[in-house]
Design a protein around this motif. Sequence first.
Motif, PDB file in Angstrom:
ATOM      1  N   GLY A 445       0.807  -1.228   0.000  1.00 20.33           N
ATOM      2  CA  GLY A 445       0.000   0.000   0.000  1.00 20.33           C
ATOM      3  C   GLY A 445       0.834   1.269   0.000  1.00 20.33           C
ATOM      4  N   LEU A 446       2.149   1.133   0.136  1.00 19.78           N
ATOM      5  CA  LEU A 446       3.047   2.282  -0.008  1.00 19.78           C
ATOM      6  C   LEU A 446       3.878   2.131  -1.286  1.00 19.78           C
ATOM      7  CD1 LEU A 446       4.349   2.791   3.660  1.00 19.78           C
ATOM      8  CD2 LEU A 446       2.764   4.262   2.403  1.00 19.78           C
ATOM      9  N   GLY A 447       3.350   1.376  -2.244  1.00 18.44           N
ATOM     10  CA  GLY A 447       4.091   1.118  -3.487  1.00 18.44           C
ATOM     11  C   GLY A 447       4.497   2.403  -4.190  1.00 18.44           C
ATOM     12  N   HIS A 448       3.605   3.346  -4.229  1.00 15.83           N
ATOM     13  CA  HIS A 448       3.908   4.608  -4.909  1.00 15.83           C
ATOM     14  C   HIS A 448       5.006   5.365  -4.166  1.00 15.83           C
ATOM     15  CE1 HIS A 448       3.332   8.295  -7.101  1.00 15.83           C
ATOM     16  NE2 HIS A 448       3.080   8.952  -5.983  1.00 15.83           N
ATOM     17  N   GLU A 449       4.896   5.416  -2.854  1.00 15.13           N
ATOM     18  CA  GLU A 449       5.825   6.208  -2.056  1.00 15.13           C
ATOM     19  C   GLU A 449       7.214   5.576  -1.990  1.00 15.13           C
ATOM     20  OE1 GLU A 449       2.758   5.463  -1.394  1.00 15.13           O
ATOM     21  OE2 GLU A 449       1.698   7.156  -0.520  1.00 15.13           O
ATOM     22  N   LEU A 450       7.268   4.260  -1.826  1.00 14.60           N
ATOM     23  CA  LEU A 450       8.573   3.624  -1.594  1.00 14.60           C
ATOM     24  C   LEU A 450       9.169   2.966  -2.836  1.00 14.60           C
ATOM     25  CD1 LEU A 450       8.156   1.980   1.936  1.00 14.60           C
ATOM     26  CD2 LEU A 450       9.101   4.204   1.354  1.00 14.60           C
ATOM     27  N   HIS A 451       8.336   2.737  -3.854  1.00 16.69           N
ATOM     28  CA  HIS A 451       8.851   1.991  -5.020  1.00 16.69           C
ATOM     29  C   HIS A 451       8.476   2.638  -6.343  1.00 16.69           C
ATOM     30  CE1 HIS A 451       9.541  -1.085  -1.979  1.00 16.69           C
ATOM     31  NE2 HIS A 451       8.284  -0.959  -1.629  1.00 16.69           N
ATOM     32  N   THR A 453       5.831   2.861  -7.708  1.00 19.81           N
ATOM     33  CA  THR A 453       4.885   2.001  -8.427  1.00 19.81           C
ATOM     34  C   THR A 453       3.607   1.880  -7.607  1.00 19.81           C
ATOM     35  OG1 THR A 453       6.787   0.731  -9.176  1.00 19.81           O
ATOM     36  CG2 THR A 453       4.622  -0.225  -9.590  1.00 19.81           C
ATOM     37  N   HIS A 454       2.572   2.537  -8.084  1.00 16.10           N
ATOM     38  CA  HIS A 454       1.310   2.501  -7.350  1.00 16.10           C
ATOM     39  C   HIS A 454       0.615   1.162  -7.582  1.00 16.10           C
ATOM     40  CE1 HIS A 454      -2.409   3.671  -5.593  1.00 16.10           C
ATOM     41  NE2 HIS A 454      -3.058   3.844  -6.725  1.00 16.10           N
ATOM     42  N   LEU A 455       0.274   0.492  -6.492  1.00 18.33           N
ATOM     43  CA  LEU A 455      -0.406  -0.798  -6.574  1.00 18.33           C
ATOM     44  C   LEU A 455      -1.803  -0.683  -5.990  1.00 18.33           C
ATOM     45  CD1 LEU A 455       2.562  -3.008  -5.294  1.00 18.33           C
ATOM     46  CD2 LEU A 455       1.773  -2.811  -7.668  1.00 18.33           C
ATOM     47  N   LEU A 456      -2.656  -1.628  -6.355  1.00 15.32           N
ATOM     48  CA  LEU A 456      -3.995  -1.724  -5.769  1.00 15.32           C
ATOM     49  C   LEU A 456      -4.041  -3.033  -4.982  1.00 15.32           C
ATOM     50  CD1 LEU A 456      -6.040  -0.714  -8.971  1.00 15.32           C
ATOM     51  CD2 LEU A 456      -5.363   0.779  -7.080  1.00 15.32           C
ATOM     52  N   PRO A 457      -3.594  -3.008  -3.718  1.00 17.17           N
ATOM     53  CA  PRO A 457      -3.503  -4.259  -2.965  1.00 17.17           C
ATOM     54  C   PRO A 457      -4.847  -4.644  -2.330  1.00 17.17           C
ATOM     55  CG  PRO A 457      -2.013  -2.533  -2.112  1.00 17.17           C
ATOM     56  CD  PRO A 457      -3.027  -1.871  -2.973  1.00 17.17           C
ATOM     57  N   VAL A 458      -5.159  -5.924  -2.410  1.00 17.80           N
ATOM     58  CA  VAL A 458      -6.387  -6.449  -1.802  1.00 17.80           C
ATOM     59  C   VAL A 458      -5.998  -7.653  -0.949  1.00 17.80           C
ATOM     60  CG1 VAL A 458      -8.658  -7.473  -2.227  1.00 17.80           C
ATOM     61  CG2 VAL A 458      -7.770  -5.718  -3.794  1.00 17.80           C
ATOM     62  N   GLY A 459      -6.344  -7.610   0.337  1.00 13.96           N
ATOM     63  CA  GLY A 459      -6.040  -8.739   1.213  1.00 13.96           C
ATOM     64  C   GLY A 459      -7.317  -9.339   1.756  1.00 13.96           C
ATOM     65  N   THR A 460      -7.312 -10.653   1.960  1.00 14.63           N
ATOM     66  CA  THR A 460      -8.488 -11.281   2.565  1.00 14.63           C
ATOM     67  C   THR A 460      -8.083 -11.985   3.854  1.00 14.63           C
ATOM     68  OG1 THR A 460      -8.223 -13.381   1.380  1.00 14.63           O
ATOM     69  CG2 THR A 460      -9.569 -11.685   0.312  1.00 14.63           C
ATOM     70  N   VAL A 461      -9.006 -12.002   4.795  1.00 12.47           N
ATOM     71  CA  VAL A 461      -8.717 -12.587   6.110  1.00 12.47           C
ATOM     72  C   VAL A 461     -10.055 -13.007   6.721  1.00 12.47           C
ATOM     73  CG1 VAL A 461      -8.776 -10.255   7.146  1.00 12.47           C
ATOM     74  CG2 VAL A 461      -7.623 -12.101   8.361  1.00 12.47           C
ATOM     75  N   TYR A 462     -10.054 -14.078   7.490  1.00 13.49           N
ATOM     76  CA  TYR A 462     -11.279 -14.382   8.241  1.00 13.49           C
ATOM     77  C   TYR A 462     -11.512 -13.205   9.185  1.00 13.49           C
ATOM     78  CZ  TYR A 462     -11.144 -19.367   6.899  1.00 13.49           C
ATOM     79  OH  TYR A 462     -11.146 -20.558   6.223  1.00 13.49           O
ATOM     80  N   ASP A 463     -12.720 -12.695   9.175  1.00 13.53           N
ATOM     81  CA  ASP A 463     -12.963 -11.432   9.870  1.00 13.53           C
ATOM     82  C   ASP A 463     -12.552 -11.413  11.357  1.00 13.53           C
ATOM     83  OD1 ASP A 463     -13.976  -8.721   9.505  1.00 13.53           O
ATOM     84  OD2 ASP A 463     -15.463  -9.318  10.999  1.00 13.53           O
ATOM     85  N   PRO A 464     -12.804 -12.487  12.136  1.00 10.27           N
ATOM     86  CA  PRO A 464     -12.424 -12.387  13.552  1.00 10.27           C
ATOM     87  C   PRO A 464     -10.927 -12.158  13.734  1.00 10.27           C
ATOM     88  CG  PRO A 464     -13.006 -14.650  12.975  1.00 10.27           C
ATOM     89  CD  PRO A 464     -13.439 -13.787  11.835  1.00 10.27           C
ATOM     90  N   PHE A 465     -10.134 -12.596  12.748  1.00 12.33           N
ATOM     91  CA  PHE A 465      -8.691 -12.539  12.941  1.00 12.33           C
ATOM     92  C   PHE A 465      -8.085 -11.218  12.483  1.00 12.33           C
ATOM     93  CE2 PHE A 465      -9.733 -17.160  12.365  1.00 12.33           C
ATOM     94  CZ  PHE A 465      -9.935 -17.351  13.723  1.00 12.33           C
ATOM     95  N   ASN A 479       0.567   5.052   8.714  1.00 12.93           N
ATOM     96  CA  ASN A 479       1.582   5.410   7.722  1.00 12.93           C
ATOM     97  C   ASN A 479       1.003   5.831   6.384  1.00 12.93           C
ATOM     98  OD1 ASN A 479       3.650   4.910   9.467  1.00 12.93           O
ATOM     99  ND2 ASN A 479       3.729   2.739   8.955  1.00 12.93           N
ATOM    100  N   GLY A 480      -0.311   5.827   6.280  1.00 13.21           N
ATOM    101  CA  GLY A 480      -0.933   6.297   5.046  1.00 13.21           C
ATOM    102  C   GLY A 480      -0.925   5.277   3.921  1.00 13.21           C
ATOM    103  N   ALA A 481      -0.753   3.986   4.248  1.00 16.57           N
ATOM    104  CA  ALA A 481      -0.793   2.963   3.191  1.00 16.57           C
ATOM    105  C   ALA A 481      -2.229   2.817   2.689  1.00 16.57           C
ATOM    106  CB  ALA A 481      -0.286   1.626   3.730  1.00 16.57           C
ATOM    107  N   ARG A 482      -2.368   2.450   1.418  1.00 13.50           N
ATOM    108  CA  ARG A 482      -3.692   2.320   0.795  1.00 13.50           C
ATOM    109  C   ARG A 482      -3.910   0.881   0.339  1.00 13.50           C
ATOM    110  NH1 ARG A 482      -5.146   7.372  -1.273  1.00 13.50           N
ATOM    111  NH2 ARG A 482      -5.083   8.813   0.482  1.00 13.50           N
TER     112      ARG A 482
END
Length: 724
Positions: A445-451, A453-465, A479-482
Amino acid sequence: MTSLWFGHLSGDDKVAVKPHASPAYHAIKYLTGELDRSYLTRLRSFGGLQAYPSRTKDPDVADFSTGSVGLGVVAPLFAAATRRYVEHHFGPRTQRPARFISLVGDAELDEGNVWEAVADPALQGLGNVMWIVDTNRQSLDRVVPDQKVKKVQGFLRDAGWHVVEAKYGRNLQAAFAGEHGDALKAHIEQMSNERYQSLFALRGPELRERFLGDADAAVLRWASDIDDDRLAPLVQNLGGHDLAVLLDAYRECDAVTDRPSVVFAYTIKGWGLPIAGDPLNHAALLSAEQINDLRSRCGLDTTTEWDRFAPGTPEAAICGETGGELNNVPRPPRPRPPIPVELEPAEIGLVAGRAVSTQDAFGRILAALASRKEIAERLVTTSPDVSVSTNLGGWINKVGVFSPDEQPDFLGDGRLLRWKQSPTGQHIELGISEMNLFLLLHALGLGHELHDTHLLPVGTVYDPFVCRGLDALIYALYNGARFVVVGTPSGITLAPEGGAHQSSITSSIGTELPGISTCEPAYARALDWILCDGLDRLSRDTDDGGESLYLRLSTRPVDQAPFDAAVAALGTDALRAAVLRGGYRLLDHPTPDVVLASCGPVVPEALAAAEALRSEGVAARVVELTSADRLFHEWRASLRNAARHGEQAERSPHIWSLLDPGVPIVSVHDASSHSLAWIGSAVGSRMVPVGVDAFGQSGSIAELYGAFDLLPDQIVNAALVALG
Ligand SMILES: Cc1ncc(C[n+]2csc(CCOP(=O)(O)OP(=O)(O)O)c2C)c(N)n1
Ligand SMILES: [Mg+2]
């Protein structure tokens, strides 16, 4: 830090600075010209320098924030993994290969998240990573017992890391190489940490007596040749204070390119000060007299103490060169890929009359996006071992799994889920650690700032966790990650899975976290709109609605007909605007006796309850709150504005168009009832919040809903209570 900044780093490298080193970081930034002098006296003051290095709050932007110990240790590791991903997909980013470095406190290595990252297969083989552990054997309260450092070094070696020790300075090394040197070395190495530590503030005869206490004859003979003035600089000559020893260690790490490296730099906390090595030095303050002494030992007085090195001196020249190369430059805005406002219902396989769950729809939307090149190339997904059970399968089949090397596919095509691993894959699979999930989303989510290269990151997780990785999620947002994070399945609706898997507090967490909007739609098209809009927001500036997105989804198939009716009644554009603002009237009544406000998978129960109320002559409106988070914050902002400036908001909060003043409300939520309990006060209405206020258990959906008063008849009863 002196050796690193002035002798090793290039402008392409990224560094995380341990929390307690923030004054040293700012001093470097001042000396090299980036930080204005006025900040030097404003450490820890409002609008001044943050206590700990901050990407978002400090003027001399650090590559990584630190503060919650352990997170900064591994942030560069995840950034290096991100750089590897980015370079495999978009080509080299810099002419010189970038290095990713952490300055680590030794006690930080107590944090479990460090070891979760070290062990994860997705983070292996990163030869451009170097940690420098400030081995002062002190945490806040105590001197760390003896065997700790050795154990930690063993863990890292076993995990395949290259381990370097910068233990002794050159002077002490020379003494070890001289007469009686072996005995001297053995004497020091056999001494407990606590005892060695107690010698660091001593000089002269006192040091001699304490150092030699139980020394053998050879050590005593060695010491008899050393006069009192030379004894302290020798006994206290640790590698971490010897610039040449450190530079050698860094070069050794650079030469190892197939795995990460770690330098254990032995240091003395408070080196050169009267509080050196004192177990209580963390909270100690120097007296005015001690400061005066320090100042004059540095050749300064009160009129010159904040001066930079005089122009024309070699020091000034080095500072100028270092600053020219390493200091921050302003960043251009992120690029904005052309994300549509919606996908076609047919494109995501929605069939009229067929019930669908939001989790299923999410998987279809993502798989459909894989066909849209300008979006797909920036999309990257990740999951902590729950890709399949969170419906990422369709997407993974299309884009493959990322691996820096081509991997043989032993099982081959023709299976429901292909697991084709290659450098072009766009899904990064993690082990189960949810901390790792959020730290990777932070890095992507900081791809643009640190690399660049702007990325569109999508993560999945079981909600309770989400709660398991919460500190890393907070860190990422601070840190302003997207990124988009999908918590699914959520709530007691995942009934047979039982209480340990049923989330209830996450909705509130999402609402309360800054930098991220939480949405919990019930219907597939609403989810499509929210996800498309959310992906677009990843690219926008914060003052243009830019933010991250948290989707709380469910596996329960829901009949889509009521939503289709709302589309027909309100029109697509108006309904989409309302959904994105946080809610709409799903089943309207112009003058209701009661409003049922619901969201997510329990909306059908609210609809059924409204039907039952109607048959008893009670007019009920059903409102779907697609984002209670957005409704709350818009309402709250209008109140804040009024309180601060005595002004009405330009537009009235959207929630006022959903609820009617004074009309009683029942909220119906598969989450803690507290999460929606505020809505009554937004319109001055009596409120009965219904939700999940105890731990769940296994059962059918109907049994679980029954246990928490979420069945239609129970909602009717709650409405009767609301009606008084
Ligand atoms: C997650 C977390 N827990 C506790 C703290 C409080 N804390 C700050 S620093 C520290 C100990 C630091 O010791 P070390 O990492 O060795 O730093 P140093 O010796 O360089 O000061 C603790 C417990 C924190 N900042 N973050
Ligand atoms: Mg320490």
